[in-house]
Scaffold this motif. Sequence first.
Motif, short mmCIF file in Angstrom:
data_model
loop_
_atom_site.label_atom_id
_atom_site.label_comp_id
_atom_site.label_asym_id
_atom_site.label_seq_id
_atom_site.Cartn_x
_atom_site.Cartn_y
_atom_site.Cartn_z
N VAL A 40 0.85 -1.20 0.00
CA VAL A 40 0.00 0.00 0.00
C VAL A 40 0.88 1.25 0.00
O VAL A 40 0.60 2.22 -0.72
CB VAL A 40 -0.94 -0.02 1.22
CG1 VAL A 40 -1.70 1.31 1.32
CG2 VAL A 40 -1.92 -1.18 1.12
N LEU A 41 1.94 1.22 0.79
CA LEU A 41 2.88 2.36 0.80
C LEU A 41 3.56 2.51 -0.56
O LEU A 41 3.74 3.62 -1.06
CB LEU A 41 3.92 2.16 1.89
CG LEU A 41 3.42 2.18 3.34
CD1 LEU A 41 4.57 1.91 4.30
CD2 LEU A 41 2.77 3.51 3.67
N ALA A 42 3.93 1.35 -1.16
CA ALA A 42 4.56 1.39 -2.48
C ALA A 42 3.60 1.98 -3.51
O ALA A 42 4.01 2.78 -4.37
CB ALA A 42 5.00 -0.01 -2.89
N LEU A 43 2.32 1.59 -3.43
CA LEU A 43 1.32 2.12 -4.36
C LEU A 43 1.22 3.63 -4.22
O LEU A 43 1.13 4.36 -5.22
CB LEU A 43 -0.03 1.47 -4.07
CG LEU A 43 -1.18 1.85 -5.01
CD1 LEU A 43 -0.88 1.38 -6.43
CD2 LEU A 43 -2.48 1.24 -4.51
N LEU A 44 1.28 4.14 -2.99
CA LEU A 44 1.21 5.58 -2.77
C LEU A 44 2.44 6.29 -3.34
O LEU A 44 2.31 7.32 -4.03
CB LEU A 44 1.10 5.85 -1.27
CG LEU A 44 1.08 7.32 -0.84
CD1 LEU A 44 -0.12 8.04 -1.45
CD2 LEU A 44 1.06 7.45 0.68
N VAL A 90 2.64 8.90 -6.61
CA VAL A 90 3.26 10.23 -6.60
C VAL A 90 4.25 10.35 -7.75
O VAL A 90 4.27 11.38 -8.46
CB VAL A 90 3.95 10.49 -5.25
CG1 VAL A 90 4.79 11.77 -5.31
CG2 VAL A 90 2.92 10.59 -4.13
N LEU A 91 5.06 9.31 -7.97
CA LEU A 91 6.07 9.37 -9.03
C LEU A 91 5.44 9.46 -10.41
O LEU A 91 5.81 10.31 -11.24
CB LEU A 91 6.99 8.15 -8.95
CG LEU A 91 7.95 8.09 -7.76
CD1 LEU A 91 8.80 6.83 -7.82
CD2 LEU A 91 8.85 9.32 -7.73
N PHE A 92 4.48 8.55 -10.68
CA PHE A 92 3.90 8.50 -12.03
C PHE A 92 2.71 9.44 -12.21
O PHE A 92 2.39 9.82 -13.34
CB PHE A 92 3.47 7.06 -12.35
CG PHE A 92 4.62 6.14 -12.62
CD1 PHE A 92 5.18 6.06 -13.88
CD2 PHE A 92 5.14 5.35 -11.61
CE1 PHE A 92 6.24 5.22 -14.14
CE2 PHE A 92 6.21 4.50 -11.85
CZ PHE A 92 6.76 4.43 -13.12
N GLY A 93 2.08 9.81 -11.11
CA GLY A 93 0.92 10.69 -11.22
C GLY A 93 1.24 12.16 -11.07
O GLY A 93 0.50 13.01 -11.59
N LEU A 94 2.35 12.48 -10.38
CA LEU A 94 2.68 13.89 -10.14
C LEU A 94 4.06 14.26 -10.70
O LEU A 94 4.18 15.23 -11.45
CB LEU A 94 2.65 14.17 -8.63
CG LEU A 94 1.31 13.96 -7.93
CD1 LEU A 94 1.44 14.24 -6.44
CD2 LEU A 94 0.23 14.84 -8.54
N VAL A 95 5.09 13.47 -10.35
CA VAL A 95 6.45 13.82 -10.77
C VAL A 95 6.61 13.68 -12.28
O VAL A 95 7.15 14.58 -12.95
CB VAL A 95 7.48 12.94 -10.03
CG1 VAL A 95 8.89 13.23 -10.55
CG2 VAL A 95 7.40 13.17 -8.53
N SER A 140 13.73 4.66 -5.10
CA SER A 140 12.50 4.19 -4.47
C SER A 140 12.46 2.67 -4.44
O SER A 140 12.09 2.06 -3.42
CB SER A 140 11.28 4.73 -5.23
OG SER A 140 11.26 6.14 -5.24
N ASN A 141 12.84 2.04 -5.56
CA ASN A 141 12.88 0.58 -5.59
C ASN A 141 13.85 0.03 -4.55
O ASN A 141 13.55 -0.98 -3.89
CB ASN A 141 13.31 0.10 -6.98
CG ASN A 141 12.24 0.33 -8.03
OD1 ASN A 141 11.09 0.55 -7.71
ND2 ASN A 141 12.65 0.28 -9.29
N LEU A 142 14.99 0.69 -4.41
CA LEU A 142 15.98 0.25 -3.43
C LEU A 142 15.41 0.31 -2.02
O LEU A 142 15.58 -0.64 -1.23
CB LEU A 142 17.23 1.12 -3.53
CG LEU A 142 18.35 0.64 -4.45
CD1 LEU A 142 19.45 1.69 -4.53
CD2 LEU A 142 18.92 -0.69 -3.95
N ALA A 143 14.76 1.40 -1.68
CA ALA A 143 14.20 1.54 -0.34
C ALA A 143 13.18 0.45 -0.05
O ALA A 143 13.18 -0.16 1.03
CB ALA A 143 13.56 2.92 -0.18
#
Length: 315
Positions: A137-141, A145-150, A190-193
Motif C-alpha cells: 500500500v505504501l509502495a502504491l502511494l 506520486v512518481l507516475f501521477g505527479l512527478v 524508491s525501488n531500493l528503499a
Amino acid sequence: MVLLGMYALTLLVALPLSLALRSLIAAHLGDSLFADALASGTDYDWWQEFSAQASGLGTTFIPSIVGFGAVLNNLSALLDNLEMATTIAGATTAWLVLWSFLSGGVLDRYARMRPTRAPGFFAACGTHFWRFLRLGVLALLVYWVLFGLVHPWLFDDLYPWITRDMTAERAAFAVRLICYLFFIAVLVLSNLAFDYARIRIVVEDRRSAVGALVAGARFVRRHPAALRLYLLNGACFVLLALTYALVAPGAPSGLAIWIALVVGQVYILLRHYVKLLFYASQVSFFQGRLAHAAYTAAPPVVWPDSPAAESIGNA
C-alpha cells in the motif's frame, strides 16, 4: 525450485489472457482464407485489420509484441507513463499479489542460506504476506506520486517550458534525456528503499511496514554500495536483454514460430533468474553489513567425535 515456481506463477497468470486472446483471433478469422495463411506465417495486412477493430484485450495484440520489440514496448510504456489495458492491469495486479505472498518465503530461504523445504517455505510466506501487503500500500502511494505527479511535471510542464524557444532537435532531445535519467534515478532509489524494507521485514522480523520502509531507506543512505550492487544487477538484466535482441527472431513463419516461442520462454525464465539474483545478492549484502549471522548462517559443520570420546562424554 524457486526459479521454476516463479516461472509457473507467471505462466498461471498469463495463460487465461492467452486463451482469451486466442478466442478473439479465432472469432475474427472464422473460416476466412486468412486462417490458413496465418497458420504458416504472419500477415501484416491482416494484423493491421485486426488491430483497427480490436477492443479491450485485443488492443494489446500489436506487431511490437514480437521478439525484442516487446521489451522495448514495455520500456517505452514505463518511461512515457502510458496507461495499461484494463485486462493487463488486472493480470499485473494479480501477479503482484501472488508474488507478495511467495516473496516472503523466497527472502527467508536466501537469508537462511539452506533449504527450508515446503513447510518452512510456505510458513514464511504466510508470516510475511500481510506485512508485505501493508508495505505494498505504501509502495502504491509512492509510485502514484512518481507516475501521477512527478512524471507529468517533468514531461508535461518542465520539458515544454525549457524547450519552448529551442530550435535544435538535438538540444531538445538532450533535455528530454536528462528528464528521463532524473526520473529513472528517483525510481531506482524508491525501488531500493522498498527492496531493503522487504529484507528487513524478513530478516529482522519487523511488523511495521512504515518502520521497515524508513529503516530500508536509512540503510540505502548509509551504504552507497547498495546502489552499486543494484546497478551491477541491472547491468546483468541489460546484458540479458541485449542477448535476447540478438537471438530473438522478428515476425516468424513456419518452424520459426516454434523457435521464437522457445526463445521467448527461455528469456522469461532467465529474466526471473536475474530478479532472484537481485533478491539473493541484496539479502547477502544486507546481512553482511549488519552482521545478522545468527539468522542467516547455515548450521555449522561439526566433525563428530570418535566413539571413544563420545563414550567418555556420556559416562
